[in-house]
Design a protein around this motif. Structure first.
Motif, PDB file in Angstrom:
ATOM      1  N   VAL A 142      -9.739   7.563  28.013  1.00 59.70           N
ATOM      2  CA  VAL A 142     -10.683   6.977  27.066  1.00 59.70           C
ATOM      3  C   VAL A 142     -10.815   7.899  25.860  1.00 59.70           C
ATOM      4  O   VAL A 142     -11.023   9.107  26.018  1.00 59.70           O
ATOM      5  N   SER A 143     -10.692   7.332  24.661  1.00 60.65           N
ATOM      6  CA  SER A 143     -11.015   8.052  23.432  1.00 60.65           C
ATOM      7  C   SER A 143     -12.386   7.592  22.940  1.00 60.65           C
ATOM      8  O   SER A 143     -12.765   6.438  23.128  1.00 60.65           O
ATOM      9  N   ARG A 144     -13.124   8.503  22.273  1.00 58.05           N
ATOM     10  CA  ARG A 144     -14.507   8.248  21.877  1.00 58.05           C
ATOM     11  C   ARG A 144     -14.647   8.362  20.369  1.00 58.05           C
ATOM     12  O   ARG A 144     -13.971   9.152  19.730  1.00 58.05           O
ATOM     13  N   SER A 145     -15.571   7.558  19.808  1.00 58.68           N
ATOM     14  CA  SER A 145     -15.819   7.606  18.375  1.00 58.68           C
ATOM     15  C   SER A 145     -17.268   7.228  18.084  1.00 58.68           C
ATOM     16  O   SER A 145     -17.780   6.252  18.638  1.00 58.68           O
ATOM     17  N   SER A 146     -17.900   7.982  17.198  1.00 57.86           N
ATOM     18  CA  SER A 146     -19.280   7.666  16.811  1.00 57.86           C
ATOM     19  C   SER A 146     -19.339   6.670  15.661  1.00 57.86           C
ATOM     20  O   SER A 146     -20.395   6.085  15.399  1.00 57.86           O
ATOM     21  N   ASN A 147     -18.204   6.467  14.999  1.00 63.94           N
ATOM     22  CA  ASN A 147     -18.225   5.604  13.807  1.00 63.94           C
ATOM     23  C   ASN A 147     -17.102   4.572  13.756  1.00 63.94           C
ATOM     24  O   ASN A 147     -16.994   3.828  12.773  1.00 63.94           O
ATOM     25  N   GLY A 148     -16.254   4.526  14.775  1.00 65.32           N
ATOM     26  CA  GLY A 148     -15.154   3.572  14.775  1.00 65.32           C
ATOM     27  C   GLY A 148     -14.005   3.943  13.866  1.00 65.32           C
ATOM     28  O   GLY A 148     -13.075   3.153  13.693  1.00 65.32           O
ATOM     29  N   LEU A 149     -14.045   5.155  13.317  1.00 62.88           N
ATOM     30  CA  LEU A 149     -13.012   5.600  12.376  1.00 62.88           C
ATOM     31  C   LEU A 149     -12.304   6.872  12.833  1.00 62.88           C
ATOM     32  O   LEU A 149     -11.092   6.996  12.682  1.00 62.88           O
ATOM     33  N   THR A 150     -13.053   7.815  13.338  1.00 65.65           N
ATOM     34  CA  THR A 150     -12.457   9.059  13.824  1.00 65.65           C
ATOM     35  C   THR A 150     -12.606   9.099  15.340  1.00 65.65           C
ATOM     36  O   THR A 150     -13.696   8.856  15.878  1.00 65.65           O
ATOM     37  N   TRP A 151     -11.529   9.410  16.024  1.00 68.49           N
ATOM     38  CA  TRP A 151     -11.480   9.280  17.476  1.00 68.49           C
ATOM     39  C   TRP A 151     -11.117  10.613  18.120  1.00 68.49           C
ATOM     40  O   TRP A 151     -10.278  11.362  17.609  1.00 68.49           O
ATOM     41  N   SER A 152     -11.743  10.892  19.252  1.00 69.23           N
ATOM     42  CA  SER A 152     -11.483  12.128  19.982  1.00 69.23           C
ATOM     43  C   SER A 152     -10.128  12.069  20.677  1.00 69.23           C
ATOM     44  O   SER A 152      -9.525  11.000  20.835  1.00 69.23           O
ATOM     45  N   ASN A 153      -9.663  13.220  21.114  1.00 66.51           N
ATOM     46  CA  ASN A 153      -8.537  13.242  22.038  1.00 66.51           C
ATOM     47  C   ASN A 153      -8.947  12.551  23.340  1.00 66.51           C
ATOM     48  O   ASN A 153     -10.135  12.480  23.668  1.00 66.51           O
ATOM     49  N   VAL A 173       0.860  -1.176   0.000  1.00 67.32           N
ATOM     50  CA  VAL A 173       0.000   0.000   0.000  1.00 67.32           C
ATOM     51  C   VAL A 173       0.896   1.225   0.000  1.00 67.32           C
ATOM     52  O   VAL A 173       1.757   1.359   0.852  1.00 67.32           O
ATOM     53  N   THR A 174       0.743   2.089  -0.959  1.00 64.56           N
ATOM     54  CA  THR A 174       1.702   3.169  -1.152  1.00 64.56           C
ATOM     55  C   THR A 174       1.205   4.522  -0.683  1.00 64.56           C
ATOM     56  O   THR A 174       1.938   5.494  -0.757  1.00 64.56           O
ATOM     57  N   THR A 175      -0.050   4.621  -0.226  1.00 62.24           N
ATOM     58  CA  THR A 175      -0.580   5.930   0.135  1.00 62.24           C
ATOM     59  C   THR A 175      -0.811   6.039   1.624  1.00 62.24           C
ATOM     60  O   THR A 175      -1.394   5.148   2.199  1.00 62.24           O
ATOM     61  N   LEU A 176      -0.336   7.101   2.222  1.00 62.45           N
ATOM     62  CA  LEU A 176      -0.608   7.395   3.637  1.00 62.45           C
ATOM     63  C   LEU A 176      -1.796   8.347   3.695  1.00 62.45           C
ATOM     64  O   LEU A 176      -1.741   9.426   3.128  1.00 62.45           O
ATOM     65  N   MET A 177      -2.878   7.901   4.356  1.00 62.49           N
ATOM     66  CA  MET A 177      -4.124   8.669   4.358  1.00 62.49           C
ATOM     67  C   MET A 177      -4.333   9.341   5.689  1.00 62.49           C
ATOM     68  O   MET A 177      -4.082   8.746   6.730  1.00 62.49           O
ATOM     69  N   LEU A 178      -4.823  10.567   5.644  1.00 56.49           N
ATOM     70  CA  LEU A 178      -5.246  11.260   6.856  1.00 56.49           C
ATOM     71  C   LEU A 178      -6.763  11.143   6.951  1.00 56.49           C
ATOM     72  O   LEU A 178      -7.464  11.407   5.978  1.00 56.49           O
ATOM     73  N   ILE A 179      -7.262  10.732   8.115  1.00 50.76           N
ATOM     74  CA  ILE A 179      -8.696  10.578   8.303  1.00 50.76           C
ATOM     75  C   ILE A 179      -9.172  11.626   9.293  1.00 50.76           C
ATOM     76  O   ILE A 179      -8.918  11.532  10.490  1.00 50.76           O
ATOM     77  N   ALA A 180      -9.897  12.609   8.798  1.00 46.85           N
ATOM     78  CA  ALA A 180     -10.548  13.642   9.628  1.00 46.85           C
ATOM     79  C   ALA A 180      -9.592  14.320  10.596  1.00 46.85           C
ATOM     80  O   ALA A 180     -10.001  14.819  11.626  1.00 46.85           O
ATOM     81  N   GLY A 181      -8.324  14.330  10.273  1.00 42.30           N
ATOM     82  CA  GLY A 181      -7.365  15.027  11.112  1.00 42.30           C
ATOM     83  C   GLY A 181      -7.087  14.357  12.433  1.00 42.30           C
ATOM     84  O   GLY A 181      -6.312  14.835  13.229  1.00 42.30           O
ATOM     85  N   LEU A 182      -7.745  13.206  12.696  1.00 40.69           N
ATOM     86  CA  LEU A 182      -7.592  12.573  13.994  1.00 40.69           C
ATOM     87  C   LEU A 182      -6.817  11.280  13.923  1.00 40.69           C
ATOM     88  O   LEU A 182      -6.319  10.804  14.930  1.00 40.69           O
ATOM     89  N   SER A 183      -6.763  10.644  12.752  1.00 41.83           N
ATOM     90  CA  SER A 183      -6.120   9.341  12.640  1.00 41.83           C
ATOM     91  C   SER A 183      -5.381   9.268  11.321  1.00 41.83           C
ATOM     92  O   SER A 183      -5.773   9.889  10.340  1.00 41.83           O
ATOM     93  N   PHE A 184      -4.291   8.510  11.299  1.00 43.95           N
ATOM     94  CA  PHE A 184      -3.645   8.265  10.032  1.00 43.95           C
ATOM     95  C   PHE A 184      -3.521   6.766   9.823  1.00 43.95           C
ATOM     96  O   PHE A 184      -3.501   5.994  10.759  1.00 43.95           O
ATOM     97  N   SER A 235       0.469  14.211  24.458  1.00 45.91           N
ATOM     98  CA  SER A 235       1.360  14.635  25.539  1.00 45.91           C
ATOM     99  C   SER A 235       1.958  13.474  26.331  1.00 45.91           C
ATOM    100  O   SER A 235       2.930  13.681  27.065  1.00 45.91           O
ATOM    101  N   TYR A 236       1.408  12.275  26.221  1.00 43.57           N
ATOM    102  CA  TYR A 236       1.940  11.155  26.987  1.00 43.57           C
ATOM    103  C   TYR A 236       3.134  10.533  26.271  1.00 43.57           C
ATOM    104  O   TYR A 236       3.203  10.510  25.034  1.00 43.57           O
ATOM    105  N   GLY A 272      -3.347  12.537  19.202  1.00 46.04           N
ATOM    106  CA  GLY A 272      -3.611  13.299  20.405  1.00 46.04           C
ATOM    107  C   GLY A 272      -3.356  12.536  21.686  1.00 46.04           C
ATOM    108  O   GLY A 272      -3.699  13.032  22.767  1.00 46.04           O
ATOM    109  N   LEU A 273      -2.748  11.340  21.589  1.00 46.31           N
ATOM    110  CA  LEU A 273      -2.513  10.534  22.785  1.00 46.31           C
ATOM    111  C   LEU A 273      -1.054  10.623  23.234  1.00 46.31           C
ATOM    112  O   LEU A 273      -0.751  11.138  24.306  1.00 46.31           O
ATOM    113  N   THR A 274      -0.134  10.138  22.412  1.00 40.99           N
ATOM    114  CA  THR A 274       1.282  10.129  22.772  1.00 40.99           C
ATOM    115  C   THR A 274       2.044  11.189  21.974  1.00 40.99           C
ATOM    116  O   THR A 274       1.566  11.688  20.952  1.00 40.99           O
TER     117      THR A 274
END
Length: 514
Positions: free
Chosen positions: A158-169, A17-28, A118-119, A110-112
């Motif tokens: 705890v991180s939260r997600s409404s769709n299992g794809l984008t996660w809160s801080n 897989v050659t493409t690095l995708m950004l998902i909603a600014g919260l996950s890659f 920050s962790y 937003g975790l480590t």
């Protein structure tokens, strides 16, 4: 303070897989080249370690958790394991909307510090779905500096997600005081509309610097806020690795490993709450913990109990032990091997006699360890569907870290665990020296995981191929298998289980640390 000492606790084509995708600014998300793996056709790689920080081991992924809701399965796991002092560069996730056939993937942002947080380190990811609030929750143990040997560094978030794809801080559940050390978090939600506590989620962890004190917190708003933690009264054992489950009545039952603070004897325990987590009572010993020690010289895996519940509220509990084998507790010489055992309870107080899940013959010299139990929550009783995923290797008494040929196995039952299918291989062979290293051995995780979605057993497990120089290739894989039963009956233990000596055999399989 007493520490449990252990050194633990068909080829698939290349995919690029050659493409690095950004998902909603919260996950890659991305996959690096996938290395050839001898495995059954059902195993597929679902993630890889994308971190590049020079302080941890790459490519490594360990210790998966999964949870299913409908046809959706979310998995989470450590990526970039540190060789010393525990934890990883960050937490990665993989989500399937078709019961494990295809996956999307990413990493918590937003975790480590390695992922814009920050962790310094993260560990022990656990996933659950809160049906009442329509939210996925991903619990993580985080450290400001390090895990092992620290005080005042750790927190449960705890991180939260409404769709299992984008996660809160991360949302803070609890942070250590200056002399505390938190370990082994687990999370569950009351998804029973008939319960008075429907929508309440429960977080469990322990304080390793306070004789393994159990701590419990709850949330009524989908993980946005959490109560002050409370502990069971009269806890007489040091606890580690609890897995709470919720009955349709709203009662919460928590099976957990522990060792007696007076005698040092290891055991599997249970406690419960019947008032929505206001108090935690009825601490009982389910069974002595007897572990052969065969894997101990090189394996940082685990045999912490794995608990699930069926539609009626019956609790199923599995772990590894040598109860049925000759020379069990033979001074950790490796003269015995471990089986996966099962017990059940309807109230968390009275438990059935141990049964041996028939994976291989007694005396086969096959080691079975790190069991992950799945129970279909839409089935119950004599028609309950179960699946157990585990690691195993043959010639256990004579092979070593560099020579043991290690596999991932799966067995299933469609009658509540009375009889089982012939076990099948999901992945392997792999070799322990290809895994992430720790101070306590080569690591897959203190647990692996399995769930049932759309009558498919969906497992997540680390598998490794040979390193390239100093670069490891240990990534997260999954198998999705239609649940079928079998006719191989369990054996039932008819004698009182042996008690391991204080600081003895079974303690080698459990590790205080993340």
């Amino acid at each position: 303070m007493h520490f449990v000492s252990l050194p633990r606790k068909d080829h698939i084509p290349f995919l690029i897989v050659t493409t690095l995708m950004l998902i909603a600014g919260l996950s890659f998300a991305a996959l690096r080249p996938i290395h050839a793996l001898a495995a059954s056709p059902v195993a597929q790689q679902i993630s890889s370690d994308l971190f590049t920080n020079p302080t941890s081991q790459h490519q490594t992924q360990v210790e998966p958790s999964t949870f299913s809701y409908g046809s959706t399965v979310v998995a989470a796991f450590q990526s970039g394991r540190f060789a010393t002092y525990g934890g990883a560069s960050g937490i990665s996730w993989a989500t399937s909307f078709d019961a494990g056939l295809t996956w999307k993937r990413g990493t918590l942002s937003g975790l480590t510090v390695a992922a814009d947080g920050s962790y310094a380190r993260a560990s022990n990811p656990v996933v659950v779905y809160d049906q009442a609030h329509h939210i996925w929750l991903l619990s993580v143990l985080a450290a400001k500096t390090q895990f092992q040997g620290s005080s005042g560094s750790t927190a449960v978030v705890v991180s939260r997600s409404s769709n299992g794809l984008t996660w809160s801080n991360p949302v803070l559940v609890a942070a250590t005081g200056s002399s505390d050390y938190f370990d082994k978090d687990w999370i569950v939600c009351d998804n029973h509309p008939t319960s008075a506590y429907y929508g309440r989620c429960y977080e469990e962890w322990d304080n390793g610097n306070a004789d393994g004190q159990i701590l419990m917190s709850s949330s009524n708003d989908g993980g946005l806020t959490w109560s002050q933690p409370v502990s069971p009264a009269s806890q007489s054992f040091s606890a580690l690795g609890g897995q709470p489950v919720v009955q349709p009545s709203g009662n919460v039952i928590v099976p957990i490993y522990g060792y007696d603070l007076t005698t040092g004897a290891d055991g599997i325990y249970s406690y419960r709450s019947t008032d929505g987590g206001a108090t935690w009572t009825d601490l009982v010993k389910v069974s002595p913990s007897t572990y052969s020690g065969t894997a101990a010289p090189f394996y940082r895996g685990g045999s912490l109990p794995s608990a699930k519940i069926d539609a009626s509220g019956k609790v199923y509990l599995v772990w590894a032990g040598c109860y049925f084998e000759a020379n069990c507790l033979a001074n950790e010489t490796g003269d015995s091997t471990d089986d996966i055992v099962l017990t059940t309870s309807t109230d968390g107080i009275t438990w059935t006699p141990l049964q041996r899940i028939p994976l291989d013959a007694i005396g086969s010299d096959v080691e079975h360890i790190t069991a992950a139990l799945a129970v279909d929550s839409n089935t119950a009783g004599s028609k309950a569907h179960l699946a157990v995923t585990y690691y195993y290797w043959a010639n256990a008494g004579s092979c070593a870290a560099a020579t043991c040929q290690i596999y991932v196995g799966l067995a299933m039952s469609t009658n509540g665990g009375t009889t089982w299918s012939q076990h099948q291989t999901l992945a392997g062979p792999t070799t322990a020296t290809w895994w992430a290293s720790t101070e306590y051995g080569y690591m897959t995780g203190d647990y692996i995981s399995a769930s049932i979605a759309n009558n498919r057993a969906v497992s997540a497990f680390p598998v490794a191929t040979a390193p390239t120089g100093t670069t490891l290739h240990q990534s997260m894989y999954s198998g999705s298998v239609f649940v079928t039963g079998g006719s191989i009956a369990c054996e039932t233990l008819t004698v009182t289980p042996k008690v391991a000596p204080a600081g003895g055999t079974s303690g080698k399989n459990y590790h205080m640390g993340s």
